[in-house]
Design an enzyme around this catalytic site. Structure first.
Site, PDB file in Angstrom:
ATOM      1  N   ARG A 265      52.370 -25.381 -24.680  1.00  0.00           N
ATOM      2  CA  ARG A 265      52.486 -23.853 -25.240  1.00  0.00           C
ATOM      3  C   ARG A 265      53.896 -23.463 -24.943  1.00  0.00           C
ATOM      4  O   ARG A 265      54.458 -23.815 -24.007  1.00  0.00           O
ATOM      5  CB  ARG A 265      51.820 -23.232 -24.061  1.00  0.00           C
ATOM      6  CG  ARG A 265      50.072 -23.669 -24.202  1.00  0.00           C
ATOM      7  CD  ARG A 265      49.221 -23.062 -23.116  1.00  0.00           C
ATOM      8  NE  ARG A 265      47.741 -23.741 -23.364  1.00  0.00           N
ATOM      9  CZ  ARG A 265      46.743 -23.262 -22.711  1.00  0.00           C
ATOM     10  NH1 ARG A 265      46.967 -22.212 -21.817  1.00  0.00           N
ATOM     11  NH2 ARG A 265      45.672 -23.657 -23.071  1.00  0.00           N
ATOM     12  N   ARG A 280      52.998 -23.368 -14.342  1.00  0.00           N
ATOM     13  CA  ARG A 280      53.058 -23.068 -15.831  1.00  0.00           C
ATOM     14  C   ARG A 280      54.088 -23.738 -16.634  1.00  0.00           C
ATOM     15  O   ARG A 280      55.246 -23.613 -16.403  1.00  0.00           O
ATOM     16  CB  ARG A 280      53.298 -21.481 -15.763  1.00  0.00           C
ATOM     17  CG  ARG A 280      53.067 -20.894 -17.120  1.00  0.00           C
ATOM     18  CD  ARG A 280      53.498 -19.556 -17.026  1.00  0.00           C
ATOM     19  NE  ARG A 280      52.499 -18.647 -16.241  1.00  0.00           N
ATOM     20  CZ  ARG A 280      51.192 -18.335 -16.527  1.00  0.00           C
ATOM     21  NH1 ARG A 280      50.763 -18.401 -17.984  1.00  0.00           N
ATOM     22  NH2 ARG A 280      50.439 -17.615 -15.954  1.00  0.00           N
ATOM     23  N   GLU A 352      43.794 -20.153 -10.526  1.00  0.00           N
ATOM     24  CA  GLU A 352      42.813 -20.639 -11.837  1.00  0.00           C
ATOM     25  C   GLU A 352      43.033 -21.941 -11.940  1.00  0.00           C
ATOM     26  O   GLU A 352      44.297 -22.544 -12.222  1.00  0.00           O
ATOM     27  CB  GLU A 352      43.229 -19.663 -13.218  1.00  0.00           C
ATOM     28  CG  GLU A 352      42.185 -20.168 -14.397  1.00  0.00           C
ATOM     29  CD  GLU A 352      42.625 -19.275 -15.470  1.00  0.00           C
ATOM     30  OE1 GLU A 352      42.898 -18.158 -15.471  1.00  0.00           O
ATOM     31  OE2 GLU A 352      42.299 -19.945 -16.620  1.00  0.00           O
ATOM     32  N   SER A 355      38.587 -22.654 -16.988  1.00  0.00           N
ATOM     33  CA  SER A 355      37.985 -21.476 -17.653  1.00  0.00           C
ATOM     34  C   SER A 355      36.901 -21.923 -18.691  1.00  0.00           C
ATOM     35  O   SER A 355      36.997 -22.944 -19.059  1.00  0.00           O
ATOM     36  CB  SER A 355      38.903 -20.698 -18.286  1.00  0.00           C
ATOM     37  OG  SER A 355      38.408 -19.708 -18.840  1.00  0.00           O
ATOM     38  N   ARG A 393      47.644 -28.928 -12.617  1.00  0.00           N
ATOM     39  CA  ARG A 393      47.063 -27.762 -11.417  1.00  0.00           C
ATOM     40  C   ARG A 393      46.244 -28.507 -10.263  1.00  0.00           C
ATOM     41  O   ARG A 393      46.224 -28.127  -9.345  1.00  0.00           O
ATOM     42  CB  ARG A 393      46.385 -26.689 -12.187  1.00  0.00           C
ATOM     43  CG  ARG A 393      47.329 -25.884 -12.842  1.00  0.00           C
ATOM     44  CD  ARG A 393      46.593 -24.501 -13.413  1.00  0.00           C
ATOM     45  NE  ARG A 393      47.592 -23.695 -14.031  1.00  0.00           N
ATOM     46  CZ  ARG A 393      47.644 -22.595 -14.731  1.00  0.00           C
ATOM     47  NH1 ARG A 393      46.304 -21.926 -14.595  1.00  0.00           N
ATOM     48  NH2 ARG A 393      48.612 -21.891 -15.203  1.00  0.00           N
TER      49      ARG A 393
END
Length: 431
Positions: A265, A280, A352, A355, A393
């Site tokens: 990303r 991130r 988070e 999801s 994560r």
RNA sequence: GGAGAGGUGGCCGAGUCGGCCGAAGGCAGCCGCCUGCUAAGCGGUUACAGGGGCAAAACCUCUGUCCCGGGUUCGAAUCCCGGCCUCUCCGCCA
């Protein structure tokens, strides 16, 4: 995308449902364009019927040796009119399509109302954050001190938001991924797939990544631009596009797929955000979960998918909470969705790590996956996806939650078999 | 990268001097009949999408679809152009 028929038949209901999510303003225009399209279709199809009958007659006349030039000339004009109208239909079709892809999915009635993530609803908590007898450190400090994490060299050979993992750090990343895959395939009924990490533009369009998120994607440079390939931002792209254009027998549903892939990303527009550590990244590993179901199954499959992701954290003995997204925060394609947030002792909050969403028929229609019931016509499947979990994560969560006063880190029991029995990561001897 | 072959319905496979082809035939599936036993015979039937009619379903009707896009023509699976994909052989290569 939504069913055009639903918008045509119940425009007011759709507008109301999208009030918090946005996109309601597009509904009226779609309805207008749709009416225009159907008027044009009626007209052009009548002309085509006329032409087909006349052509038939001309053929017969010619076989009898009769002259038909007058009729031919008349049909030439009809043909021109048809060509014009066909062009208009095509233009309206494209306009409708362009509008339709901008309309978000309608939230399920059970989704809590709300404008933003602040109104998301905590559903449950599991585990108790550990009481540290010292000030817990963030993962980047622990990782660098233990010689597991090397951000400086990652910047040198690539750029910021990349990482190098060393020795036991790299091993821990691999252990986490393999632990998750084993859990989902052995105990949760998922089939493991290995998929392309580069996909074509059509796949990105059908999975809703393009055109909206173009600036978030890495892509290849090709002499022929139409052959550009895009690096997947999640394995969901490859997995959910897998059955595009297919009709699956109902008895083969639900399909439960999992895949371990890196995700790429650009993180455009996040300058300065989460710059510390590896929270991130431009490249990170994720074990993805995807389900393809009938409409009747999808909401209970969503609950079990969340439970499957939670189970990873339970076995790792990491405290977490589950949050349901409200109508204003549920994703563009989602009808209903949950986030799982893991405890971060250094930050003193949950962040988070997964999801899970039910896209309902929205995703199935976009990639065109249908199922054929034993009796009856093929219908679009419901599709779901979730992270099970983000590996990087998870690594963060392990380091931070399992740290000791001396800077060492205990390996969660569930991971030890994947670490050759290693129970503890310790500071390497100073050379 | 070089050379060649090909893309037709769930599958196989006809169909190329354009019309009577949504498309023969076979297989498979479904319905019925017959027969009777580790299977055969007979008849019928079976694509998808969109529009209109209908409150809706059934049903009727129209349009489109023989890889995709464009062209020629009154009319194209059939002719022309472009593209995509697959297969075979050679070269290269983890």
């Amino acid at each position: 995308m939504l069913d055009l028929r639903l918008i045509r038949e119940q425009p007011d209901a759709v507008e109301r449902a999208l009030a918090d999510k946005g996109g309601a303003a597009l509904i009226r225009e779609i309805v207008a364009r749709d009416g225009e399209r159907r008027r044009l279709l009626t007209e052009v199809e009548e002309l085509k019927a006329l032409r087909n009958r006349a052509s038939e007659a001309i053929g017969q006349a010619k076989r009898r040796g009769e002259d038909a030039t007058a009729e031919q000339a008349r049909m030439r004009e009809v043909g021109e009119r048809i060509a014009t109208l066909d062009g208009e239909v095509k233009a309206v079709d494209e306009a409708i399509q362009a509008l339709l892809v901008q309309v978000p999915n309608v939230p399920h009635p059970s989704v809590p109302p709300g404008k933003s993530d602040e109104e998301n609803v905590e559903v449950r908590r599991w585990g108790t954050p550990r009481a540290f007898g010292f000030a817990p450190k963030p993962h980047e400090e622990l990782g660098e001190a233990l010689g597991l994490l090397d951000l400086a060299r990652a910047v040198k050979i690539a750029k910021a938001r990349f990482a190098v993992l060393w020795g036991p750090g790299a091993r821990l990343e691999r252990a986490l991924a393999q632990f998750m895959l084993d859990l989902h395939t052995r105990e949760h009924g998922y089939t493991e797939l290995w998929v392309p990490h580069l996909v074509n533009a059509e796949t990105m369009l059908k999975t809703g990544q393009l055109p909206k998120f173009e600036e978030q994607l890495f892509k290849t440079v090709e002499a022929d631009e139409s052959r550009t390939l895009y690096l997947i931002p999640t394995a969901e792209v490859s997995l959910s596009a897998l059955h595009g254009g297919e009709v699956l027998p109902e008895r083969t549903l639900p399909r439960r797929y999992t895949a371990f892939t890196p995700c790429y990303r650009r993180e455009a527009g996040t300058y300065g955000k989460d710059m510390k550590g590896i929270y991130r990244q431009h490249q990170f590993d994720k074990v993805e979960l995807v389900k393809i179901t009938t409409p009747e199954q999808s909401y209970e499959e969503l609950e079990s998918m969340v439970a499957n992701a939670e189970e990873v954290l339970r076995r790792l003995e990491l405290p977490y909470r589950v949050v349901e997204r409200c109508t204003g925060d549920v994703g563009f394609s989602a009808a209903k969705g949950y986030d799982i947030e893991v405890w971060r002792p250094a930050a003193g909050k949950y962040t988070e790590i997964s999801s899970c969403s039910n896209y309902a028929d929205f995703g199935g229609r976009r990639v065109d996956v249908r199922y054929k019931p034993e009796r009856g016509k093929a219908e679009h499947c419901h599709t779901l996806n979730g992270s099970g979990l983000a590996v990087g994560r998870s690594l963060i969560a392990v380091l931070e939650n399992y740290q000791e006063a001396d800077g060492s880190v205990t390996i969660p029991r569930a991971l030890r078999p994947y670490m050759d029995g290693l129970a503890r990561l310790t500071r390497p001897p100073t050379p």
